[in-house]
Design a protein around this motif. Structure first.
Motif, PDB file in Angstrom:
ATOM      1  N   ASN A 169      46.172   8.056 -18.730  1.00 55.44           N
ATOM      2  CA  ASN A 169      46.827   9.309 -19.061  1.00 55.44           C
ATOM      3  C   ASN A 169      48.519   8.787 -19.794  1.00 55.44           C
ATOM      4  O   ASN A 169      48.963   9.603 -20.512  1.00 55.44           O
ATOM      5  N   LYS A 185      43.227  13.594 -33.253  1.00 53.46           N
ATOM      6  CA  LYS A 185      42.777  13.683 -31.794  1.00 53.46           C
ATOM      7  C   LYS A 185      43.283  12.711 -31.161  1.00 53.46           C
ATOM      8  O   LYS A 185      42.995  11.592 -31.853  1.00 53.46           O
ATOM      9  N   ASN A 199      42.307  11.481 -25.187  1.00 50.06           N
ATOM     10  CA  ASN A 199      41.769  12.335 -24.480  1.00 50.06           C
ATOM     11  C   ASN A 199      41.440  13.778 -25.044  1.00 50.06           C
ATOM     12  O   ASN A 199      40.930  14.724 -24.543  1.00 50.06           O
ATOM     13  N   ASN A 200      41.057  13.556 -26.477  1.00 52.96           N
ATOM     14  CA  ASN A 200      40.750  14.438 -27.261  1.00 52.96           C
ATOM     15  C   ASN A 200      41.280  15.793 -27.323  1.00 52.96           C
ATOM     16  O   ASN A 200      40.918  16.805 -27.697  1.00 52.96           O
ATOM     17  N   ASN A 201      42.825  15.693 -27.097  1.00 57.92           N
ATOM     18  CA  ASN A 201      43.576  16.819 -27.410  1.00 57.92           C
ATOM     19  C   ASN A 201      44.078  16.655 -28.877  1.00 57.92           C
ATOM     20  O   ASN A 201      44.521  15.510 -29.235  1.00 57.92           O
ATOM     21  N   GLU A 202      44.319  17.829 -29.365  1.00 56.56           N
ATOM     22  CA  GLU A 202      44.808  17.701 -30.889  1.00 56.56           C
ATOM     23  C   GLU A 202      46.314  17.759 -31.120  1.00 56.56           C
ATOM     24  O   GLU A 202      46.868  18.651 -30.135  1.00 56.56           O
ATOM     25  N   GLN A 203      46.788  17.047 -31.565  1.00 58.28           N
ATOM     26  CA  GLN A 203      47.955  17.012 -31.966  1.00 58.28           C
ATOM     27  C   GLN A 203      48.260  17.354 -33.465  1.00 58.28           C
ATOM     28  O   GLN A 203      47.626  17.140 -34.387  1.00 58.28           O
TER      29      GLN A 203
END
Length: 147
Positions: free
Chosen positions: A36, A126, A129-133
């Motif tokens: 992380n 992405k 962690n598959n989070n969108e920026q």
């Protein structure tokens, strides 16, 4: 007569298993925390690199009195500065990052001879962690915003 010990007692075995399980749990949390942290560092690095790449492109066009295009490639997860059909510079996103959305005509951000973008652009990617920026370039200015 001497007694020969033939194995482990139940208490010794339980204690050994408890120690091993504790070590595995600590390793798992440490490993997850490390990944992380590595992802967060790579997000910051990627955002700053994209920002630096766009600013470099604008500065290069201004200093060389040239019309340029910043081309976003979803397939290669990269950005390229193209001037007169020649690839001047390229930036590739870190491994595991994927460009998901480009809000620019033909995935191109045009830069004029003054180093200004003639159209706006929003890039989304992405992380691991598959989070969108999201990164946004404003029209006609040198302003780039990271959301």
């Amino acid at each position: 007569m001497k007694r020969i010990k033939k194995g482990f007692t139940l208490i010794e075995l339980t204690l050994s298993i408890a120690i091993i399980m504790s070590m595995m749990a600590m390793y798992k949390f440490t490993y997850r925390g490390f990944h992380n942290l590595l992802n967060k560092v790579d997000i910051l690095k990627c955002n700053n690199s994209v920002l630096e790449f766009i600013n470099f492109s604008k500065r290069y066009c201004r200093e060389n009195d040239a019309l340029g295009k910043v081309y976003f490639s979803k397939g290669e997860n990269s950005m390229m500065l193209i001037i007169g059909g020649r690839n001047v510079k390229k930036y590739k996103l870190p491994s595991g990052f994927k460009i998901t959305f480009i809000n620019a005509t033909n995935s191109v951000l045009n830069v004029n001879k003054l180093g200004q973008s003639s159209d706006g652009c929003t890039m989304k990617y992405k992380d691991r962690n598959n989070n969108e920026q999201t990164i946004t370039v404003s029209v006609g200015t040198g302003y780039v915003q990271i959301k």
